[in-house]
Write an enzyme that holds these catalytic residues in place. Structure first.
Site, short mmCIF file in Angstrom:
data_model
loop_
_atom_site.label_atom_id
_atom_site.label_comp_id
_atom_site.label_asym_id
_atom_site.label_seq_id
_atom_site.Cartn_x
_atom_site.Cartn_y
_atom_site.Cartn_z
N ASP A 1 11.80 3.05 -4.56
CA ASP A 1 12.11 1.64 -4.28
C ASP A 1 13.18 1.53 -3.19
O ASP A 1 13.18 0.60 -2.39
CB ASP A 1 12.59 0.95 -5.57
CG ASP A 1 12.25 -0.52 -5.63
OD1 ASP A 1 11.81 -1.06 -4.60
OD2 ASP A 1 12.43 -1.14 -6.69
N CYS B 1 11.53 -4.75 -1.88
CA CYS B 1 10.08 -4.64 -1.99
C CYS B 1 9.47 -5.23 -0.72
O CYS B 1 9.81 -6.35 -0.33
CB CYS B 1 9.57 -5.39 -3.22
SG CYS B 1 7.77 -5.40 -3.33
N ASN C 1 18.07 -2.51 -5.22
CA ASN C 1 18.18 -2.39 -6.68
C ASN C 1 19.65 -2.36 -7.07
O ASN C 1 20.51 -2.06 -6.25
CB ASN C 1 17.55 -1.07 -7.12
CG ASN C 1 16.06 -1.03 -6.86
OD1 ASN C 1 15.63 -0.92 -5.73
ND2 ASN C 1 15.27 -1.14 -7.90
P1 HMG Z 1 -6.86 -2.47 -0.78
O1 HMG Z 1 -6.87 -2.63 0.69
O2 HMG Z 1 -7.35 -3.60 -1.63
O3 HMG Z 1 -7.61 -1.12 -1.21
O4 HMG Z 1 -5.38 -2.11 -1.18
P2 HMG Z 1 -9.16 -0.78 -1.27
O5 HMG Z 1 -9.46 -0.29 -2.63
O6 HMG Z 1 -9.99 -1.93 -0.71
O7 HMG Z 1 -9.28 0.44 -0.24
C1 HMG Z 1 -8.99 0.28 1.14
C2 HMG Z 1 -8.62 1.62 1.72
O8 HMG Z 1 -7.38 2.06 1.13
C3 HMG Z 1 -9.63 2.72 1.44
O9 HMG Z 1 -9.58 3.63 2.53
C4 HMG Z 1 -9.07 3.41 0.23
O10 HMG Z 1 -9.49 4.75 0.11
C5 HMG Z 1 -7.58 3.34 0.51
P3 HMG Z 1 -10.69 3.61 3.69
O11 HMG Z 1 -12.00 3.78 2.98
O12 HMG Z 1 -10.60 2.25 4.35
O13 HMG Z 1 -10.30 4.74 4.58
N1 HMG Z 1 -6.80 3.37 -0.72
C6 HMG Z 1 -5.77 4.22 -0.94
N2 HMG Z 1 -5.21 5.18 -0.17
C7 HMG Z 1 -4.18 5.87 -0.73
N3 HMG Z 1 -3.69 5.63 -1.96
C8 HMG Z 1 -4.22 4.68 -2.74
C9 HMG Z 1 -5.32 3.95 -2.23
N4 HMG Z 1 -6.04 2.93 -2.74
C10 HMG Z 1 -6.95 2.59 -1.81
N5 HMG Z 1 -3.72 4.49 -3.96
C11 HMG Z 1 -3.80 -1.11 -2.66
C12 HMG Z 1 -5.02 -1.98 -2.54
C13 HMG Z 1 -3.34 -1.17 -4.09
C14 HMG Z 1 -4.15 0.31 -2.28
C15 HMG Z 1 -2.72 -1.65 -1.69
O14 HMG Z 1 -2.53 -3.00 -1.94
C16 HMG Z 1 -1.39 -0.94 -1.86
O15 HMG Z 1 -1.27 0.25 -1.56
N6 HMG Z 1 -0.36 -1.65 -2.31
C17 HMG Z 1 0.92 -1.00 -2.59
C18 HMG Z 1 2.01 -1.96 -2.48
C19 HMG Z 1 3.32 -1.32 -2.82
O16 HMG Z 1 3.51 -0.11 -2.74
N7 HMG Z 1 4.27 -2.19 -3.15
C20 HMG Z 1 5.60 -1.78 -3.50
C21 HMG Z 1 5.68 -1.14 -4.84
S1 HMG Z 1 5.76 -2.31 -6.15
C22 HMG Z 1 7.44 -2.62 -6.34
O17 HMG Z 1 8.23 -2.19 -5.53
C23 HMG Z 1 7.90 -3.36 -7.55
C24 HMG Z 1 8.72 -2.49 -8.53
O18 HMG Z 1 9.82 -1.90 -7.87
C25 HMG Z 1 9.21 -3.34 -9.72
C26 HMG Z 1 9.89 -4.63 -9.30
O19 HMG Z 1 10.86 -4.59 -8.48
O20 HMG Z 1 9.48 -5.65 -9.81
C27 HMG Z 1 7.88 -1.34 -9.10
MG MG Z 2 11.69 -2.92 -7.45
#
Ligand code: HMG
Ligand code: MG
Length: 328
Positions: free
Chosen positions: A43, A264, A273
């Site tokens: 994070d 984020c 954080n």
């Molecule tokens: P999407 O575009 O809907 O994914 O993204 P998709 O399923 O349509 O696939 C598109 C492409 O992405 C494909 O590749 C997949 O293979 C690839 P292509 O065929 O085009 O070459 N793909 C991936 N590649 C690597 N790793 C994966 C993956 N999944 C699909 N896991 C997705 C959906 C979830 C992947 C995207 O929205 C994403 O990566 N989001 C992450 C966002 C993120 O990291 N946010 C920050 C973390 S959350 C946070 O910080 C909150 C927290 O701290 C708590 C709080 O503070 O409240 C935890």
């Molecule tokens: Mg967070």
């Protein structure tokens, strides 16, 4: 009949014990020990534009492990198109040399596969209280995110442990204040589905202890306290107060980030954080055991900030380092 001497003796003994920190914690309802999960390498860094090299991320984990931290929200296995900073999750894991618990954040089955390939035994899954945030964060509604989680837990390796985050648990940057009863329902469902622990994500740092207390009223009505953790951001300077409010409700699991790093990418304006050093200073004051050297965390985090041109944001850490410098 008890002699007055004996009564006096018991009173002195109790008073002595109350002065020792552990007993004080028990008396006031605080937990005796807590697990602090260190989130700086995930994070803390995920929103940074300039790529932090893999060795620096692994070095941060190793150096913080040497301070006594044993659990790390270490990396994420998300789309490198969405979050380029986290593209080297597997490489970071293999570069870490310390024997600590490493958790990888996975948003879907693909992330789970990557985490398992990297040898991880602990993953964190993601949902949110609000559709608007969830859609921006992981391109899924809350309902879709919940079903992804169910599949991950059902199909994941049997020896894998699962933590879930319910983000925007009190406030959403797009939808505003959230309904605690709805959040409690999500938490209960996740526990029923076999998630080991659910962390309430206060993603944008807007809650005060009143919001936290209200949320915990509903959550702890439905699930045991040992299944619940907290994750606070410090945008409005409330994170340490919110941590204290959670401890008073018996919460014994919390995330924090050394040097107050964090944010984020999908929560506009959300700052870092709660700083690990600030949490440790609070825990020390309350006599709650954690097994971590706060001053050593401050040294590691401050050096990391200098090396990577980041702002060091722990008030307790700054004060601890200044006090140490005065004694040299
Ligand atoms: P999407 O575009 O809907 O994914 O993204 P998709 O399923 O349509 O696939 C598109 C492409 O992405 C494909 O590749 C997949 O293979 C690839 P292509 O065929 O085009 O070459 N793909 C991936 N590649 C690597 N790793 C994966 C993956 N999944 C699909 N896991 C997705 C959906 C979830 C992947 C995207 O929205 C994403 O990566 N989001 C992450 C966002 C993120 O990291 N946010 C920050 C973390 S959350 C946070 O910080 C909150 C927290 O701290 C708590 C709080 O503070 O409240 C935890
Ligand atoms: Mg967070």
């Amino acid at each position: 009949m008890v002699s007055s001497d004996l009564l006096l003796q018991v009173c002195f003994w109790l008073a002595g014990d109350l002065r020792t920190s552990n007993y004080r914690g028990l008396v006031s309802g605080y937990p005796k020990t807590v697990t602090v999960t260190e989130s700086s390498s995930r994070d803390g860094l995920q929103s940074l534009g300039a790529f932090v090299p893999t060795e620096a991320k692994a070095g941060l984990i190793d150096n913080l492990a040497a301070t006594g931290i044993s659990t790390f929200d270490a990396v994420s296995f998300v789309s490198p198109q969405w979050v380029p900073q986290m593209a080297d999750g597997a490489e970071v894991i293999s570069a870490v040399s310390s024997d600590v618990k490493l958790i990888g954040l996975v948003p879907n089955m693909k992330g789970l596969e990557h985490a398992a390939d990297a040898g991880l035994k602990h993953v964190a899954v993601l949902t949110s209280a609000s559709d608007a945030f969830s859609e921006r964060n992981i391109n899924a509604t809350v309902d879709e995110a919940m079903h992804r989680i169910r599949r991950i837990v059902l199909e994941g390796p049997l020896d894998m442990s699962f933590r879930a985050y319910v983000s925007t648990a009190t406030h959403c940057p797009f939808e505003g204040e959230q309904d605690p009863d709805w959040v409690a329902h999500l938490v209960e469902t996740l526990v029923e589905w076999g998630v080991n622990e659910v962390f309430l994500g206060e993603t944008i740092g807007r809650a005060t202890p009143a919001h936290v207390d209200r949320l915990l009223d509903d959550v702890l009505d439905r699930v045991p306290v040992d299944r619940v953790g907290v994750h606070f951001h410090d945008t409005y300077g409330q994170a340490i107060a919110n941590t204290a409010a959670s401890l008073a409700r018996g919460i014994d699991k919390m995330d924090s980030s050394a040097g107050g790093l964090g944010g984020c990418p999908y929560a506009p304006g959300a700052l870092g954080n709660v700083a690990t050093e600030d949490v440790l200073y609070l825990l020390d004051g309350l006599g709650i055991e954690h097994g971590i050297d706060a001053e050593a965390v401050a040294r590691v985090a401050q050096q990391f900030c200098v090396d990577n041109n980041l702002t060091y944001n722990s008030r307790a850490g700054r004060a601890l380092l200044a006090a140490k410098a005065d004694t040299l």
